[in-house]
Scaffold this motif. Structure first.
Motif, PDB file in Angstrom:
ATOM      1  N   HIS A 167    -105.500  30.564 -98.851  1.00 56.45           N
ATOM      2  CA  HIS A 167    -104.364  31.248 -99.477  1.00 56.45           C
ATOM      3  C   HIS A 167    -103.641  30.307-100.438  1.00 56.45           C
ATOM      4  O   HIS A 167    -103.619  29.094-100.231  1.00 56.45           O
ATOM      5  N   GLU A 217    -107.916  32.352-102.405  1.00 58.03           N
ATOM      6  CA  GLU A 217    -107.547  33.767-102.332  1.00 58.03           C
ATOM      7  C   GLU A 217    -106.202  33.880-103.033  1.00 58.03           C
ATOM      8  O   GLU A 217    -105.148  33.667-102.441  1.00 58.03           O
ATOM      9  N   ASP A 223    -113.980  37.059 -94.374  1.00 57.53           N
ATOM     10  CA  ASP A 223    -112.549  36.722 -94.348  1.00 57.53           C
ATOM     11  C   ASP A 223    -112.244  35.940 -93.063  1.00 57.53           C
ATOM     12  O   ASP A 223    -111.209  36.133 -92.435  1.00 57.53           O
ATOM     13  N   HIS A 254    -111.024  33.363 -90.470  1.00 57.88           N
ATOM     14  CA  HIS A 254    -109.956  32.373 -90.295  1.00 57.88           C
ATOM     15  C   HIS A 254    -110.301  31.426 -89.155  1.00 57.88           C
ATOM     16  O   HIS A 254    -109.642  30.434 -88.936  1.00 57.88           O
TER      17      HIS A 254
HETATM   18 ZN   LIG Z   1    -108.388  36.170 -96.652  1.00 52.36          ZN
END
Ligand SMILES: [Zn+2]
Ligand SMILES: [Zn+2]
Length: 558
Positions: free
Chosen positions: A360, A398, A514, A516
Protein backbone atom coordinates in the motif's frame (compact mmCIF):
# COMPACT_ATOMS: atom_id res chain seq x y z
CA UNK A 1 -35.39 -44.07 5.84
CA UNK A 2 -37.86 -41.75 7.48
CA UNK A 3 -38.62 -44.46 10.02
CA UNK A 4 -35.04 -44.55 11.14
CA UNK A 5 -35.00 -40.83 11.62
CA UNK A 6 -38.26 -40.75 13.54
CA UNK A 7 -37.09 -43.46 15.93
CA UNK A 8 -34.02 -41.52 16.89
CA UNK A 9 -34.01 -39.58 20.11
CA UNK A 10 -34.48 -36.01 18.99
CA UNK A 11 -32.46 -34.47 21.79
CA UNK A 12 -29.15 -35.72 23.07
CA UNK A 13 -28.85 -36.80 26.71
CA UNK A 14 -26.80 -33.80 27.76
CA UNK A 15 -29.04 -31.02 26.57
CA UNK A 16 -27.33 -28.78 29.08
CA UNK A 17 -24.17 -28.90 26.99
CA UNK A 18 -26.03 -27.88 23.86
CA UNK A 19 -27.83 -25.00 25.51
CA UNK A 20 -24.54 -23.84 27.01
CA UNK A 21 -23.04 -23.94 23.51
CA UNK A 22 -25.90 -21.79 22.20
CA UNK A 23 -25.39 -19.32 25.05
CA UNK A 24 -21.66 -19.11 24.38
CA UNK A 25 -22.26 -18.44 20.70
CA UNK A 26 -24.74 -15.71 21.54
CA UNK A 27 -22.35 -14.25 24.09
CA UNK A 28 -19.57 -14.18 21.48
CA UNK A 29 -21.81 -12.18 19.11
CA UNK A 30 -22.75 -9.70 21.81
CA UNK A 31 -19.24 -9.28 23.19
CA UNK A 32 -17.98 -8.66 19.68
CA UNK A 33 -20.50 -5.85 19.23
CA UNK A 34 -19.96 -4.44 22.70
CA UNK A 35 -16.18 -4.38 22.47
CA UNK A 36 -16.27 -2.77 19.01
CA UNK A 37 -13.33 -3.85 16.83
CA UNK A 38 -11.62 -7.18 16.80
CA UNK A 39 -12.65 -8.94 19.96
CA UNK A 40 -10.30 -11.64 21.18
CA UNK A 41 -12.84 -12.71 23.77
CA UNK A 42 -15.47 -13.27 21.08
CA UNK A 43 -13.02 -15.39 19.14
CA UNK A 44 -12.15 -17.42 22.24
CA UNK A 45 -15.83 -18.01 23.04
CA UNK A 46 -16.58 -19.28 19.55
CA UNK A 47 -13.55 -21.53 19.64
CA UNK A 48 -14.75 -22.89 22.98
CA UNK A 49 -18.04 -24.00 21.42
CA UNK A 50 -16.11 -26.35 19.15
CA UNK A 51 -14.10 -27.59 22.14
CA UNK A 52 -17.15 -28.65 24.13
CA UNK A 53 -17.27 -31.93 22.22
CA UNK A 54 -13.95 -32.83 23.87
CA UNK A 55 -15.53 -32.84 27.34
CA UNK A 56 -16.03 -36.50 28.20
CA UNK A 57 -18.27 -35.78 31.19
CA UNK A 58 -20.08 -32.82 29.62
CA UNK A 59 -20.36 -29.70 31.74
CA UNK A 60 -19.77 -31.73 34.90
CA UNK A 61 -16.01 -31.91 34.40
CA UNK A 62 -14.06 -30.47 37.34
CA UNK A 63 -12.21 -27.20 36.70
CA UNK A 64 -8.72 -28.81 36.54
CA UNK A 65 -10.01 -31.18 33.88
CA UNK A 66 -11.71 -28.38 31.91
CA UNK A 67 -8.45 -26.47 31.74
CA UNK A 68 -6.68 -29.38 30.04
CA UNK A 69 -9.01 -29.17 27.02
CA UNK A 70 -7.55 -27.11 24.14
CA UNK A 71 -9.73 -24.04 23.58
CA UNK A 72 -10.94 -23.84 27.18
CA UNK A 73 -9.08 -21.29 29.28
CA UNK A 74 -9.77 -19.92 32.77
CA UNK A 75 -12.36 -17.42 31.46
CA UNK A 76 -14.45 -20.05 29.69
CA UNK A 77 -14.01 -22.50 32.59
CA UNK A 78 -15.51 -19.90 34.94
CA UNK A 79 -18.46 -19.43 32.59
CA UNK A 80 -19.02 -23.20 32.56
CA UNK A 81 -18.98 -23.22 36.38
CA UNK A 82 -21.40 -20.30 36.54
CA UNK A 83 -23.73 -21.96 34.02
CA UNK A 84 -23.85 -25.32 35.78
CA UNK A 85 -24.55 -23.79 39.19
CA UNK A 86 -27.03 -21.06 38.13
CA UNK A 87 -28.32 -22.23 34.74
CA UNK A 88 -27.37 -18.96 33.06
CA UNK A 89 -24.56 -16.52 32.29
CA UNK A 90 -25.03 -13.17 33.98
CA UNK A 91 -23.07 -11.20 31.40
CA UNK A 92 -25.17 -12.67 28.62
CA UNK A 93 -28.38 -11.62 30.34
CA UNK A 94 -27.11 -8.06 30.69
CA UNK A 95 -25.99 -7.72 27.07
CA UNK A 96 -29.11 -9.47 25.78
CA UNK A 97 -31.21 -6.80 27.44
CA UNK A 98 -29.30 -4.05 25.64
CA UNK A 99 -28.93 -5.18 22.03
CA UNK A 100 -31.32 -6.28 19.26
CA UNK A 101 -31.81 -10.03 18.87
CA UNK A 102 -30.28 -10.11 15.37
CA UNK A 103 -27.43 -7.78 16.28
CA UNK A 104 -24.87 -10.09 14.66
CA UNK A 105 -26.39 -9.25 11.28
CA UNK A 106 -26.35 -5.51 11.98
CA UNK A 107 -22.96 -5.00 13.54
CA UNK A 108 -21.05 -4.50 10.29
CA UNK A 109 -23.27 -1.72 9.01
CA UNK A 110 -21.24 1.49 8.75
CA UNK A 111 -21.61 3.75 11.81
CA UNK A 112 -23.43 0.98 13.68
CA UNK A 113 -21.46 1.51 16.88
CA UNK A 114 -22.60 0.04 20.22
CA UNK A 115 -24.52 3.20 21.22
CA UNK A 116 -26.36 3.25 17.90
CA UNK A 117 -27.24 -0.46 18.11
CA UNK A 118 -28.48 -0.02 21.68
CA UNK A 119 -30.69 2.89 20.70
CA UNK A 120 -32.11 0.90 17.79
CA UNK A 121 -33.52 -1.44 20.38
CA UNK A 122 -34.11 1.09 23.15
CA UNK A 123 -35.76 3.83 21.11
CA UNK A 124 -37.17 2.08 18.07
CA UNK A 125 -37.80 -1.43 19.40
CA UNK A 126 -35.73 -2.97 16.58
CA UNK A 127 -34.98 -6.65 17.26
CA UNK A 128 -34.59 -8.17 13.80
CA UNK A 129 -33.32 -7.17 10.37
CA UNK A 130 -36.97 -7.10 9.25
CA UNK A 131 -37.70 -4.59 12.01
CA UNK A 132 -34.72 -2.54 10.89
CA UNK A 133 -35.84 -2.54 7.26
CA UNK A 134 -39.29 -1.44 8.36
CA UNK A 135 -37.78 1.38 10.45
CA UNK A 136 -35.69 2.45 7.44
CA UNK A 137 -38.77 2.37 5.24
CA UNK A 138 -40.85 4.67 7.45
CA UNK A 139 -37.97 7.08 8.03
CA UNK A 140 -37.75 6.31 11.75
CA UNK A 141 -33.98 6.12 11.74
CA UNK A 142 -33.33 9.76 11.09
CA UNK A 143 -34.95 10.48 14.46
CA UNK A 144 -31.82 8.96 16.05
CA UNK A 145 -28.91 11.22 16.86
CA UNK A 146 -26.17 11.16 14.24
CA UNK A 147 -28.13 9.35 11.54
CA UNK A 148 -28.60 11.25 8.29
CA UNK A 149 -30.05 10.43 4.91
CA UNK A 150 -26.68 9.15 3.62
CA UNK A 151 -26.42 6.54 6.37
CA UNK A 152 -30.03 5.45 5.82
CA UNK A 153 -29.43 5.06 2.09
CA UNK A 154 -26.21 3.11 2.63
CA UNK A 155 -27.82 0.77 5.16
CA UNK A 156 -30.65 0.13 2.74
CA UNK A 157 -28.22 -0.77 0.00
CA UNK A 158 -26.24 -3.10 2.27
CA UNK A 159 -29.34 -4.87 3.59
CA UNK A 160 -30.42 -5.33 -0.04
CA UNK A 161 -27.19 -7.13 -0.95
CA UNK A 162 -28.41 -10.55 0.13
CA UNK A 163 -30.13 -12.23 -2.81
CA UNK A 164 -32.62 -13.98 -0.55
CA UNK A 165 -33.53 -14.89 3.02
CA UNK A 166 -31.04 -17.21 4.70
CA UNK A 167 -28.35 -16.70 2.02
CA UNK A 168 -24.82 -16.64 3.43
CA UNK A 169 -21.87 -14.79 1.87
CA UNK A 170 -19.20 -17.06 0.39
CA UNK A 171 -16.56 -16.27 3.01
CA UNK A 172 -18.76 -17.15 5.97
CA UNK A 173 -19.97 -20.34 4.33
CA UNK A 174 -16.40 -21.28 3.46
CA UNK A 175 -15.02 -20.84 6.95
CA UNK A 176 -17.93 -22.76 8.45
CA UNK A 177 -17.47 -25.59 5.93
CA UNK A 178 -13.78 -25.98 6.76
CA UNK A 179 -14.35 -25.76 10.51
CA UNK A 180 -17.28 -28.16 10.46
CA UNK A 181 -15.49 -30.59 8.16
CA UNK A 182 -12.38 -30.69 10.33
CA UNK A 183 -14.57 -31.16 13.38
CA UNK A 184 -16.36 -34.13 11.81
CA UNK A 185 -13.05 -35.58 10.76
CA UNK A 186 -11.57 -35.27 14.24
CA UNK A 187 -14.56 -36.56 16.18
CA UNK A 188 -15.92 -39.22 13.87
CA UNK A 189 -12.85 -40.21 11.89
CA UNK A 190 -14.56 -39.50 8.57
CA UNK A 191 -12.87 -38.03 5.52
CA UNK A 192 -14.64 -35.00 4.17
CA UNK A 193 -14.86 -32.55 1.34
CA UNK A 194 -16.87 -29.40 0.95
CA UNK A 195 -19.33 -29.62 -1.93
CA UNK A 196 -22.23 -27.67 -3.43
CA UNK A 197 -22.15 -23.91 -3.83
CA UNK A 198 -19.20 -23.50 -1.45
CA UNK A 199 -17.04 -25.75 -3.60
CA UNK A 200 -18.23 -24.05 -6.76
CA UNK A 201 -17.11 -20.73 -5.18
CA UNK A 202 -20.43 -18.98 -5.63
CA UNK A 203 -20.79 -15.49 -4.16
CA UNK A 204 -23.76 -16.42 -1.98
CA UNK A 205 -24.60 -19.80 -0.59
CA UNK A 206 -28.06 -21.08 0.38
CA UNK A 207 -26.62 -23.82 2.56
CA UNK A 208 -23.29 -25.51 3.15
CA UNK A 209 -22.83 -28.99 1.65
CA UNK A 210 -20.31 -31.43 3.09
CA UNK A 211 -19.55 -34.96 1.98
CA UNK A 212 -18.32 -37.31 4.70
CA UNK A 213 -16.82 -40.66 3.77
CA UNK A 214 -17.01 -43.51 6.26
CA UNK A 215 -17.66 -47.24 6.46
CA UNK A 216 -19.61 -46.75 9.65
CA UNK A 217 -22.67 -44.93 8.35
CA UNK A 218 -24.91 -45.45 11.39
CA UNK A 219 -22.04 -44.37 13.69
CA UNK A 220 -21.31 -41.28 11.63
CA UNK A 221 -24.81 -40.03 12.26
CA UNK A 222 -23.51 -39.12 15.69
CA UNK A 223 -22.50 -35.82 14.12
CA UNK A 224 -26.08 -34.78 14.78
CA UNK A 225 -25.20 -34.83 18.49
CA UNK A 226 -22.20 -32.53 18.23
CA UNK A 227 -22.44 -29.31 20.22
CA UNK A 228 -21.76 -27.29 17.07
CA UNK A 229 -25.18 -28.42 15.85
CA UNK A 230 -27.90 -26.12 17.18
CA UNK A 231 -30.82 -27.99 15.63
CA UNK A 232 -31.68 -30.59 13.03
CA UNK A 233 -33.68 -29.84 9.96
CA UNK A 234 -35.87 -32.47 8.35
CA UNK A 235 -33.84 -35.30 6.84
CA UNK A 236 -33.40 -34.59 3.17
CA UNK A 237 -32.95 -38.15 1.95
CA UNK A 238 -31.32 -41.43 2.88
CA UNK A 239 -27.74 -40.65 3.92
CA UNK A 240 -28.35 -36.89 3.59
CA UNK A 241 -28.90 -34.94 6.78
CA UNK A 242 -29.77 -31.32 7.41
CA UNK A 243 -28.73 -29.34 10.43
CA UNK A 244 -28.41 -25.75 11.54
CA UNK A 245 -25.48 -24.15 13.32
CA UNK A 246 -25.67 -21.71 16.22
CA UNK A 247 -25.42 -18.79 13.82
CA UNK A 248 -28.32 -20.21 11.86
CA UNK A 249 -26.50 -21.49 8.79
CA UNK A 250 -27.98 -24.57 7.16
CA UNK A 251 -25.58 -27.46 6.60
CA UNK A 252 -26.31 -30.58 4.56
CA UNK A 253 -24.09 -33.56 5.33
CA UNK A 254 -23.97 -36.28 2.67
CA UNK A 255 -22.75 -39.57 4.15
CA UNK A 256 -21.09 -42.02 1.82
CA UNK A 257 -19.06 -45.24 2.11
CA UNK A 258 -15.49 -44.54 0.91
CA UNK A 259 -16.05 -46.80 -2.12
CA UNK A 260 -18.68 -44.36 -3.41
CA UNK A 261 -17.15 -41.10 -2.18
CA UNK A 262 -16.33 -39.77 -5.67
CA UNK A 263 -19.84 -40.38 -6.96
CA UNK A 264 -21.42 -38.76 -3.92
CA UNK A 265 -19.06 -35.80 -4.26
CA UNK A 266 -20.01 -35.21 -7.90
CA UNK A 267 -23.69 -35.40 -6.97
CA UNK A 268 -23.35 -33.11 -3.94
CA UNK A 269 -21.26 -30.57 -5.84
CA UNK A 270 -23.78 -30.11 -8.63
CA UNK A 271 -25.22 -28.28 -10.38
CA UNK A 272 -28.09 -30.52 -11.42
CA UNK A 273 -27.50 -30.27 -15.19
CA UNK A 274 -23.86 -31.34 -14.81
CA UNK A 275 -24.75 -34.24 -12.50
CA UNK A 276 -27.27 -35.54 -15.04
CA UNK A 277 -24.64 -35.44 -17.74
CA UNK A 278 -21.89 -37.12 -15.72
CA UNK A 279 -23.93 -39.61 -13.74
CA UNK A 280 -26.43 -41.45 -15.92
CA UNK A 281 -28.69 -43.83 -13.99
CA UNK A 282 -26.56 -46.95 -14.33
CA UNK A 283 -23.30 -45.44 -13.00
CA UNK A 284 -21.77 -47.67 -10.31
CA UNK A 285 -20.40 -45.90 -7.18
CA UNK A 286 -16.71 -44.98 -7.48
CA UNK A 287 -14.24 -43.81 -4.81
CA UNK A 288 -12.79 -40.68 -6.47
CA UNK A 289 -14.00 -37.94 -8.77
CA UNK A 290 -11.36 -38.53 -11.49
CA UNK A 291 -12.54 -42.16 -11.68
CA UNK A 292 -16.14 -41.00 -12.08
CA UNK A 293 -15.19 -38.75 -15.01
CA UNK A 294 -12.99 -41.43 -16.55
CA UNK A 295 -15.83 -43.91 -16.39
CA UNK A 296 -17.92 -41.40 -18.30
CA UNK A 297 -15.09 -40.96 -20.84
CA UNK A 298 -14.46 -37.26 -20.14
CA UNK A 299 -11.79 -35.17 -18.41
CA UNK A 300 -12.29 -34.14 -14.77
CA UNK A 301 -14.06 -30.77 -14.61
CA UNK A 302 -13.07 -28.19 -11.98
CA UNK A 303 -16.06 -27.65 -9.64
CA UNK A 304 -16.47 -23.96 -10.52
CA UNK A 305 -16.75 -24.80 -14.24
CA UNK A 306 -19.52 -27.35 -13.79
CA UNK A 307 -22.22 -24.87 -14.72
CA UNK A 308 -20.73 -24.69 -18.24
CA UNK A 309 -21.33 -27.01 -21.20
CA UNK A 310 -18.67 -29.78 -21.15
CA UNK A 311 -16.77 -28.57 -24.26
CA UNK A 312 -16.42 -25.12 -22.76
CA UNK A 313 -15.53 -26.42 -19.28
CA UNK A 314 -12.65 -28.29 -20.85
CA UNK A 315 -10.93 -25.10 -21.99
CA UNK A 316 -11.10 -22.95 -18.87
CA UNK A 317 -8.01 -21.58 -17.13
CA UNK A 318 -6.56 -23.76 -14.31
CA UNK A 319 -4.57 -22.84 -11.20
CA UNK A 320 -1.62 -24.72 -12.73
CA UNK A 321 -1.62 -22.28 -15.66
CA UNK A 322 -0.57 -19.37 -13.42
CA UNK A 323 3.05 -18.22 -13.75
CA UNK A 324 2.96 -15.49 -11.13
CA UNK A 325 0.92 -13.22 -8.89
CA UNK A 326 0.51 -9.48 -9.46
CA UNK A 327 -0.95 -8.46 -6.09
CA UNK A 328 1.19 -9.23 -3.05
CA UNK A 329 1.64 -7.40 0.26
CA UNK A 330 4.66 -7.68 2.52
CA UNK A 331 5.43 -6.28 5.97
CA UNK A 332 5.93 -2.90 4.27
CA UNK A 333 2.14 -2.59 4.22
CA UNK A 334 0.42 -1.51 7.46
CA UNK A 335 -1.71 -4.67 7.30
CA UNK A 336 1.02 -6.97 5.90
CA UNK A 337 2.88 -9.52 8.00
CA UNK A 338 5.43 -11.29 5.84
CA UNK A 339 8.99 -10.17 5.01
CA UNK A 340 9.51 -9.63 1.30
CA UNK A 341 12.12 -12.35 0.98
CA UNK A 342 9.79 -14.89 2.57
CA UNK A 343 7.01 -14.00 0.11
CA UNK A 344 9.45 -14.40 -2.77
CA UNK A 345 10.54 -17.82 -1.56
CA UNK A 346 6.92 -18.91 -1.06
CA UNK A 347 6.13 -17.80 -4.61
CA UNK A 348 9.10 -19.84 -5.83
CA UNK A 349 7.79 -22.86 -3.92
CA UNK A 350 4.47 -22.48 -5.76
CA UNK A 351 6.39 -22.68 -9.02
CA UNK A 352 5.89 -19.03 -9.97
CA UNK A 353 8.28 -17.36 -12.37
CA UNK A 354 7.49 -13.82 -11.25
CA UNK A 355 5.88 -11.68 -8.58
CA UNK A 356 4.75 -8.06 -8.48
CA UNK A 357 5.23 -6.60 -5.00
CA UNK A 358 2.30 -4.27 -4.35
CA UNK A 359 2.46 -2.74 -0.91
CA UNK A 360 0.00 0.00 0.00
CA UNK A 361 1.05 3.59 -0.58
CA UNK A 362 0.73 6.60 1.70
CA UNK A 363 -2.74 7.74 0.65
CA UNK A 364 -4.37 4.84 2.48
CA UNK A 365 -6.16 5.76 5.71
CA UNK A 366 -3.77 3.52 7.69
CA UNK A 367 -0.71 4.80 5.84
CA UNK A 368 1.65 3.18 3.36
CA UNK A 369 4.81 3.71 1.33
CA UNK A 370 6.08 7.26 0.85
CA UNK A 371 8.37 8.28 -2.03
CA UNK A 372 11.38 7.72 0.24
CA UNK A 373 10.06 4.27 1.20
CA UNK A 374 9.80 3.33 -2.48
CA UNK A 375 13.51 4.09 -2.84
CA UNK A 376 14.38 2.12 0.28
CA UNK A 377 12.26 -0.81 -0.88
CA UNK A 378 14.07 -0.77 -4.23
CA UNK A 379 17.32 -1.52 -2.41
CA UNK A 380 15.73 -4.42 -0.53
CA UNK A 381 14.23 -5.80 -3.73
CA UNK A 382 17.67 -5.66 -5.35
CA UNK A 383 19.02 -7.81 -2.55
CA UNK A 384 16.13 -10.31 -2.65
CA UNK A 385 16.50 -10.63 -6.44
CA UNK A 386 20.05 -11.79 -5.83
CA UNK A 387 19.05 -14.17 -3.02
CA UNK A 388 15.98 -15.68 -4.73
CA UNK A 389 17.02 -15.72 -8.40
CA UNK A 390 14.40 -18.29 -9.41
CA UNK A 391 11.59 -15.69 -9.12
CA UNK A 392 11.63 -12.44 -11.12
CA UNK A 393 10.58 -9.78 -8.65
CA UNK A 394 8.96 -6.62 -10.01
CA UNK A 395 8.74 -3.56 -7.84
CA UNK A 396 5.19 -2.25 -7.87
CA UNK A 397 2.68 -0.77 -5.47
CA UNK A 398 -1.05 -0.81 -4.78
CA UNK A 399 -1.60 2.85 -5.55
CA UNK A 400 -4.61 4.68 -4.17
CA UNK A 401 -6.78 6.39 -6.73
CA UNK A 402 -7.59 9.83 -5.35
CA UNK A 403 -11.07 11.40 -5.62
CA UNK A 404 -10.19 13.03 -8.94
CA UNK A 405 -8.19 10.09 -10.32
CA UNK A 406 -4.69 11.16 -9.33
CA UNK A 407 -2.27 8.60 -7.85
CA UNK A 408 -0.75 9.07 -4.41
CA UNK A 409 2.98 9.10 -5.23
CA UNK A 410 4.83 11.82 -7.12
CA UNK A 411 5.79 11.21 -10.75
CA UNK A 412 9.42 10.61 -9.83
CA UNK A 413 8.54 7.73 -7.53
CA UNK A 414 5.98 6.33 -9.99
CA UNK A 415 8.66 6.37 -12.67
CA UNK A 416 10.88 4.26 -10.43
CA UNK A 417 8.36 1.40 -10.28
CA UNK A 418 8.43 -1.45 -12.79
CA UNK A 419 4.62 -1.28 -13.00
CA UNK A 420 1.77 -1.01 -10.53
CA UNK A 421 -1.80 -1.84 -9.66
CA UNK A 422 -4.28 0.84 -8.66
CA UNK A 423 -7.37 0.65 -6.50
CA UNK A 424 -10.07 2.66 -4.78
CA UNK A 425 -9.92 2.53 -0.99
CA UNK A 426 -11.81 5.72 -0.13
CA UNK A 427 -14.77 7.91 -1.12
CA UNK A 428 -16.95 4.92 -2.00
CA UNK A 429 -19.99 7.19 -2.00
CA UNK A 430 -19.11 9.30 -5.06
CA UNK A 431 -21.79 9.41 -7.74
CA UNK A 432 -21.52 7.38 -10.91
CA UNK A 433 -20.10 10.13 -13.06
CA UNK A 434 -17.38 11.17 -10.59
CA UNK A 435 -16.51 7.60 -9.70
CA UNK A 436 -16.23 6.58 -13.36
CA UNK A 437 -14.07 9.49 -14.44
CA UNK A 438 -11.85 8.97 -11.39
CA UNK A 439 -11.18 5.35 -12.35
CA UNK A 440 -10.72 6.13 -16.03
CA UNK A 441 -8.16 8.83 -15.31
CA UNK A 442 -6.12 6.36 -13.25
CA UNK A 443 -6.33 3.73 -16.01
CA UNK A 444 -4.76 6.21 -18.41
CA UNK A 445 -1.60 6.52 -16.30
CA UNK A 446 1.16 4.46 -17.96
CA UNK A 447 2.41 2.92 -14.68
CA UNK A 448 -1.00 1.34 -13.93
CA UNK A 449 -1.28 -2.11 -15.48
CA UNK A 450 -3.96 -3.70 -13.27
CA UNK A 451 -7.15 -2.28 -11.78
CA UNK A 452 -7.39 -4.07 -8.43
CA UNK A 453 -10.75 -5.21 -6.99
CA UNK A 454 -12.53 -3.09 -9.64
CA UNK A 455 -15.97 -2.73 -8.07
CA UNK A 456 -14.84 -2.42 -4.45
CA UNK A 457 -17.62 -4.73 -3.27
CA UNK A 458 -17.30 -6.90 -0.21
CA UNK A 459 -19.90 -9.62 -0.36
CA UNK A 460 -22.72 -8.85 2.06
CA UNK A 461 -20.68 -6.07 3.69
CA UNK A 462 -20.15 -3.29 1.15
CA UNK A 463 -22.05 -2.55 -2.06
CA UNK A 464 -20.19 -2.08 -5.35
CA UNK A 465 -19.03 1.39 -6.34
CA UNK A 466 -21.42 3.23 -8.58
CA UNK A 467 -19.52 2.87 -11.85
CA UNK A 468 -20.29 2.99 -15.54
CA UNK A 469 -18.62 -0.36 -16.10
CA UNK A 470 -19.05 -0.28 -19.87
CA UNK A 471 -16.99 2.90 -19.97
CA UNK A 472 -14.38 1.51 -17.54
CA UNK A 473 -14.09 -1.78 -19.45
CA UNK A 474 -13.73 0.06 -22.77
CA UNK A 475 -10.83 2.17 -21.49
CA UNK A 476 -9.17 -0.82 -19.80
CA UNK A 477 -9.33 -2.73 -23.08
CA UNK A 478 -7.95 0.23 -25.00
CA UNK A 479 -5.07 0.81 -22.57
CA UNK A 480 -4.26 -2.89 -22.13
CA UNK A 481 -4.89 -2.60 -18.38
CA UNK A 482 -5.93 -5.94 -16.87
CA UNK A 483 -8.97 -6.12 -14.63
CA UNK A 484 -8.31 -8.04 -11.46
CA UNK A 485 -10.08 -11.13 -10.26
CA UNK A 486 -9.34 -10.66 -6.57
CA UNK A 487 -9.27 -14.00 -4.77
CA UNK A 488 -10.31 -12.93 -1.27
CA UNK A 489 -13.46 -14.87 -0.48
CA UNK A 490 -15.23 -11.76 0.75
CA UNK A 491 -14.37 -9.87 -2.45
CA UNK A 492 -14.41 -12.20 -5.50
CA UNK A 493 -14.08 -8.96 -7.45
CA UNK A 494 -14.72 -8.98 -10.40
CA UNK A 495 -17.60 -11.40 -9.99
CA UNK A 496 -18.15 -14.16 -12.54
CA UNK A 497 -21.01 -12.22 -14.14
CA UNK A 498 -18.92 -9.07 -14.56
CA UNK A 499 -15.99 -11.12 -15.81
CA UNK A 500 -18.16 -12.31 -18.69
CA UNK A 501 -18.99 -8.70 -19.50
CA UNK A 502 -15.32 -7.68 -19.31
CA UNK A 503 -14.39 -10.50 -21.69
CA UNK A 504 -17.04 -9.40 -24.14
CA UNK A 505 -15.58 -5.88 -23.97
CA UNK A 506 -12.19 -7.30 -24.96
CA UNK A 507 -10.48 -6.84 -21.58
CA UNK A 508 -7.54 -8.75 -20.18
CA UNK A 509 -7.75 -10.20 -16.67
CA UNK A 510 -5.33 -10.87 -13.80
CA UNK A 511 -6.07 -13.63 -11.27
CA UNK A 512 -4.48 -12.42 -8.03
CA UNK A 513 -4.27 -13.45 -4.40
CA UNK A 514 -3.95 -10.02 -2.70
CA UNK A 515 -2.05 -12.04 -0.08
CA UNK A 516 -1.22 -10.26 3.18
CA UNK A 517 0.10 -13.47 4.76
CA UNK A 518 1.62 -16.66 3.40
CA UNK A 519 -1.52 -18.78 3.64
CA UNK A 520 -3.39 -16.24 1.52
CA UNK A 521 -1.27 -16.97 -1.55
CA UNK A 522 -3.75 -19.78 -2.21
CA UNK A 523 -6.52 -17.17 -2.60
CA UNK A 524 -5.63 -17.36 -6.29
CA UNK A 525 -7.65 -20.58 -6.33
CA UNK A 526 -10.79 -18.50 -5.72
CA UNK A 527 -9.75 -16.01 -8.40
CA UNK A 528 -9.26 -18.85 -10.87
CA UNK A 529 -12.58 -20.40 -9.80
CA UNK A 530 -14.33 -17.13 -10.59
CA UNK A 531 -12.66 -17.13 -14.01
CA UNK A 532 -13.79 -20.72 -14.50
CA UNK A 533 -17.39 -19.88 -13.67
CA UNK A 534 -17.20 -17.22 -16.38
CA UNK A 535 -15.65 -19.65 -18.90
CA UNK A 536 -12.35 -17.74 -19.14
CA UNK A 537 -9.58 -19.34 -21.20
CA UNK A 538 -5.90 -18.98 -20.13
CA UNK A 539 -4.96 -16.60 -22.96
CA UNK A 540 -7.14 -13.87 -21.44
CA UNK A 541 -5.36 -14.00 -18.06
CA UNK A 542 -2.11 -12.02 -18.13
CA UNK A 543 -0.44 -13.90 -15.30
CA UNK A 544 -0.63 -17.19 -17.18
CA UNK A 545 1.98 -15.74 -19.57
CA UNK A 546 5.60 -16.65 -19.32
CA UNK A 547 8.03 -13.99 -18.14
CA UNK A 548 8.92 -12.70 -21.59
CA UNK A 549 5.31 -12.40 -22.71
CA UNK A 550 4.41 -10.70 -19.43
CA UNK A 551 7.15 -8.11 -19.98
CA UNK A 552 5.86 -7.52 -23.52
CA UNK A 553 2.41 -6.79 -22.09
CA UNK A 554 3.86 -4.47 -19.43
CA UNK A 555 5.70 -2.58 -22.14
CA UNK A 556 2.46 -2.00 -23.98
CA UNK A 557 2.92 -4.56 -26.72
CA UNK A 558 0.01 -6.83 -25.89
ZN1 LIG B 1 -4.11 -5.32 -1.78
ZN1 LIG C 1 -6.88 -3.08 -2.00
Amino acid sequence: MLGLWENEAVSRPDDLLRSFAASMWRLADLVQVDERQRSFRAKAYRRAVWSLDDLTAGLEEPREKLLTVPGIGPGVASLIEEYRSTGHIRQLQVLDGQYPREVARMRRLPRANPEMLRSLKGHLGVETVDDLEHALGVGALTTLKGVGETTVELWRRILDLSPGPGMVPSHRAWSLASQMGEHLERHLGVTFSEAGQVRRVEDWVAWVDLVAGTDDLPGARRFLDLTAVASRSDPVDDGIYGLRTHDDIGVTVHLSPPAGFGTTLVRATGPESHVEEILPDATPPLPTEPEVYRARGVEWVPPAARGLPLEKADEVVRVADLRGDLHIHTDWSPDGRVPLEQMARAAGARGYAYLLITDHTKGLRFGGLSEADVERQARLIGKVRADVPEVAIFQGAELNIGPSGDLDLDEGALGGLDFAIAAIHSRFELDKEQQTSRVIRALRHPVVKVLAHPTGRRIGIRPSLMLDLDAVFAVAAEEGVALELNGHRDRLDLSAELTERALAAGCLLAANSDAHRLGELSNVENAVATAQRAGVTPDRVVNTRDLEALIRWVNGRQ
